[in-house]
Design a protein around this motif. Structure first.
Motif, PDB file in Angstrom:
ATOM      1  N   THR A   8       0.842  -1.190   0.000  1.00 39.35           N
ATOM      2  CA  THR A   8       0.000   0.000   0.000  1.00 39.35           C
ATOM      3  C   THR A   8       0.877   1.240   0.000  1.00 39.35           C
ATOM      4  N   ILE A   9       0.514   2.203  -0.823  1.00 43.11           N
ATOM      5  CA  ILE A   9       1.296   3.427  -0.935  1.00 43.11           C
ATOM      6  C   ILE A   9       0.663   4.512  -0.061  1.00 43.11           C
ATOM      7  N   HIS A  10       1.419   4.996   0.903  1.00 32.31           N
ATOM      8  CA  HIS A  10       0.979   6.095   1.751  1.00 32.31           C
ATOM      9  C   HIS A  10       1.826   7.320   1.416  1.00 32.31           C
ATOM     10  N   PRO A  11       1.227   8.471   1.128  1.00 39.58           N
ATOM     11  CA  PRO A  11       2.003   9.654   0.741  1.00 39.58           C
ATOM     12  C   PRO A  11       3.108  10.004   1.734  1.00 39.58           C
ATOM     13  N   LEU A  12       2.833   9.897   3.022  1.00 37.41           N
ATOM     14  CA  LEU A  12       3.852  10.255   4.008  1.00 37.41           C
ATOM     15  C   LEU A  12       5.059   9.340   3.913  1.00 37.41           C
ATOM     16  N   ASP A  13       4.830   8.051   3.641  1.00 36.93           N
ATOM     17  CA  ASP A  13       5.953   7.122   3.487  1.00 36.93           C
ATOM     18  C   ASP A  13       6.831   7.529   2.310  1.00 36.93           C
ATOM     19  N   VAL A  14       6.195   7.924   1.207  1.00 37.33           N
ATOM     20  CA  VAL A  14       6.954   8.334   0.022  1.00 37.33           C
ATOM     21  C   VAL A  14       7.818   9.548   0.354  1.00 37.33           C
ATOM     22  N   ILE A  15       7.246  10.504   1.057  1.00 34.74           N
ATOM     23  CA  ILE A  15       7.973  11.715   1.442  1.00 34.74           C
ATOM     24  C   ILE A  15       9.170  11.366   2.331  1.00 34.74           C
ATOM     25  N   LEU A  16       8.935  10.543   3.326  1.00 36.02           N
ATOM     26  CA  LEU A  16      10.003  10.187   4.265  1.00 36.02           C
ATOM     27  C   LEU A  16      11.108   9.399   3.575  1.00 36.02           C
ATOM     28  N   HIS A  17      10.722   8.503   2.686  1.00 33.76           N
ATOM     29  CA  HIS A  17      11.736   7.713   1.982  1.00 33.76           C
ATOM     30  C   HIS A  17      12.629   8.613   1.125  1.00 33.76           C
ATOM     31  N   LYS A  18      12.045   9.548   0.407  1.00 33.02           N
ATOM     32  CA  LYS A  18      12.861  10.452  -0.412  1.00 33.02           C
ATOM     33  C   LYS A  18      13.636  11.418   0.472  1.00 33.02           C
ATOM     34  N   ARG A  19      13.042  11.890   1.541  1.00 36.66           N
ATOM     35  CA  ARG A  19      13.749  12.779   2.469  1.00 36.66           C
ATOM     36  C   ARG A  19      15.005  12.119   3.009  1.00 36.66           C
ATOM     37  N   ASP A  20      14.921  10.824   3.265  1.00 38.07           N
ATOM     38  CA  ASP A  20      16.040  10.090   3.855  1.00 38.07           C
ATOM     39  C   ASP A  20      17.012   9.547   2.808  1.00 38.07           C
ATOM     40  N   GLY A  21      16.809   9.907   1.551  1.00 35.06           N
ATOM     41  CA  GLY A  21      17.756   9.539   0.516  1.00 35.06           C
ATOM     42  C   GLY A  21      17.556   8.173  -0.084  1.00 35.06           C
TER      43      GLY A  21
END
Length: 455
Positions: A8-21
């Motif tokens: 399942t894709i959660h927008p916050l997870d996507v943001i955190l994953h990209k934020r953390d590189g």
């Protein structure tokens, strides 16, 4: 870092994953963009705050080439796309895109040139913003010219004359509309990854077989440093090739306005003159660049054995009148009144004008071309923000190019406006930026480098 798998894709997870590189998965990118495109006032799958956070994370961390290709594809298919299968079998579709400049009117020449050679040019263009001009604003100075065709009518015009020039419809790449608006408010406009995804998603939505990119560099370019422009060109070429579109980028100099005029109707006038065989000396660089870009298009489309041969073919189509005949068909099919081309100079009716003269002998040595673009905008030819009205007849005429020898009292620039009061500030801006020196300046070549996919 390696990508993860997720059900399942959660927008916050996507943001955190990209934020953390981390490297985002295809599912994460597609899921996030789908949520952006499918938003309604009643159903917010992703909030403005979350989209803004995603944009900043990309701005800070960047994207890998596979991530960028996936983001561009997801945006491209977030709405309606042009279906090139409605054209005749075997039709080669090709377009060009410029990253924006002052006096950059090459699309008005290139579309009829390339169409006259037998290729199809489905051109979706934009409007002026900031110091750069927009193709749609120029076209709409032609009485009756309709830039808001449906995709069905767009296809009909393409079938009849080989080229059509329209604006982005509300259903083409809707995800980009949301991202583009928020980039302006989040300090992420300059991200080369977001610029690439925005430009290429819209161009690839035209279902192109080929694409030639004019990436500006210099004082009037959006990206002024050569290395930044080159990096952007490389990203766009890689993204186009990953989508199956033959893509070439030319890094071109934007240190002074291109051609003779900068504005809206005056740029149409300049192009019509060239197509009718009237070649003003101040239009020489504009003609050269148009032929070079069209040459690459004709080469990619199989109409010439090389880009150089394509440029020669382009110039012959201009000189023979074939491009002008195609231009008249385009205008007629899009509802425009072609009678204004009988005497384009007489159609130019600014309410006020003023001439800026040289105040000393010497050489035209330098100018901040972005400042020149802002002067054109202040005259009324451009807009500071989307939705601002623009004047058809405001603009400038250049009477000298960088490196030209000038004498005291010689006209340098003529300013046009709809109101006398609009002339003062642009005159001050131009006087402050246009420099005359004792030494002839060293000029950069018009085309500095060609970027192609690595074999």
């Amino acid at each position: 870092m390696t990508p993860r798998t997720s059900q399942t894709i959660h927008p916050l997870d996507v943001i955190l994953h990209k934020r953390d590189g981390l490297v985002l998965t295809e599912a994460e990118i597609r899921g996030f963009i789908a949520a952006v495109a499918e938003r309604t006032p009643e159903r917010q799958l992703v909030t403005d705050a979350q989209i803004a956070s995603f944009l900043m994370a990309v701005f800070q961390r960047g994207l890998s080439l596979p991530e960028l290709a996936t983001l561009t594809e997801a945006m491209r298919f977030s709405g309606e796309v042009f279906d090139a299968s409605v054209l005749a079998p075997g039709t080669f579709t090709i377009d060009k895109h410029s990253t924006g400049g002052v006096g950059d009117k090459t699309s008005l020449l290139i579309a009829p040139i390339v169409a006259a050679a037998g290729l199809a040019v489905p051109m979706i263009s934009g409007r002026s913003l900031g110091h750069t001009g927009g193709t749609l604003d120029k076209l709409e100075t032609i009485p009756g010219f309709d830039t808001q065709l449906s995709l069905a009518r767009f296809a009909e015009v393409l079938r009849e004359c080989g080229a059509a020039l329209i604006g982005q419809t509300p259903t083409i790449v809707p995800a980009d509309r949301v991202l583009y608006a928020l980039r302006d408010h989040t300090g992420t406009v300059e991200s080369p990854f977001l610029i690439t995804a925005s430009i290429m998603s819209k161009k690839l939505a035209e279902s192109l077989n080929g694409l030639v990119l004019d990436v500006k560099t210099g004082s009037g370019a959006f990206m002024k440093r050569y290395e930044d422009s080159r990096f952007l060109a490389e990203l766009m070429v890689s993204t186009g090739e990953a989508a199956g579109t033959k893509t070439v980028a030319l890094l071109t100099t934007m240190d002074e306005p291109l051609g003779r005029f900068s504005g809206n109707w005056v740029e149409v006038w300049e192009c019509v003159d060239v197509m009718r065989g009237i070649r003003h000396p101040m239009s020489r660089d504009m003609i050269e660049l148009s032929n070079t870009l069209a040459g690459w298009m004709l080469f990619l489309g199989g109409k010439a054995e090389s880009a150089e041969a394509g440029a020669a073919l382009s110039d012959s189509l201009l000189r023979s009148g074939a491009a002008y005949a195609t231009w008249l068909k385009i205008v007629e099919l899009q509802g425009g009144d072609t009678s204004v081309f009988d005497n384009p100079a007489s159609f130019h009716k600014p309410a006020a004008s003023r001439v800026l003269h040289a105040q000393q002998d010497g050489y035209l040595s330098a100018m901040d071309c972005t400042e020149v673009g802002w002067a054109v905008q202040r005259l009324g030819a451009g807009r500071a923000k989307p939705g601002d009205p623009v004047s058809a007849h405001a603009g400038i005429e250049m009477h000298a190019k960088l490196g030209d020898k000038v004498t005291t009292g010689q006209p340098l620039i003529t300013l046009f406006a709809e109101d006398e009061s609009k002339l003062d500030e642009p005159e001050r801006m131009l006087r402050a930026t246009v420099q005359i020196g004792a030494e002839k300046p060293e000029r950069q070549p018009l085309v500095r480098e060609v970027i192609r996919a690595t074999p």
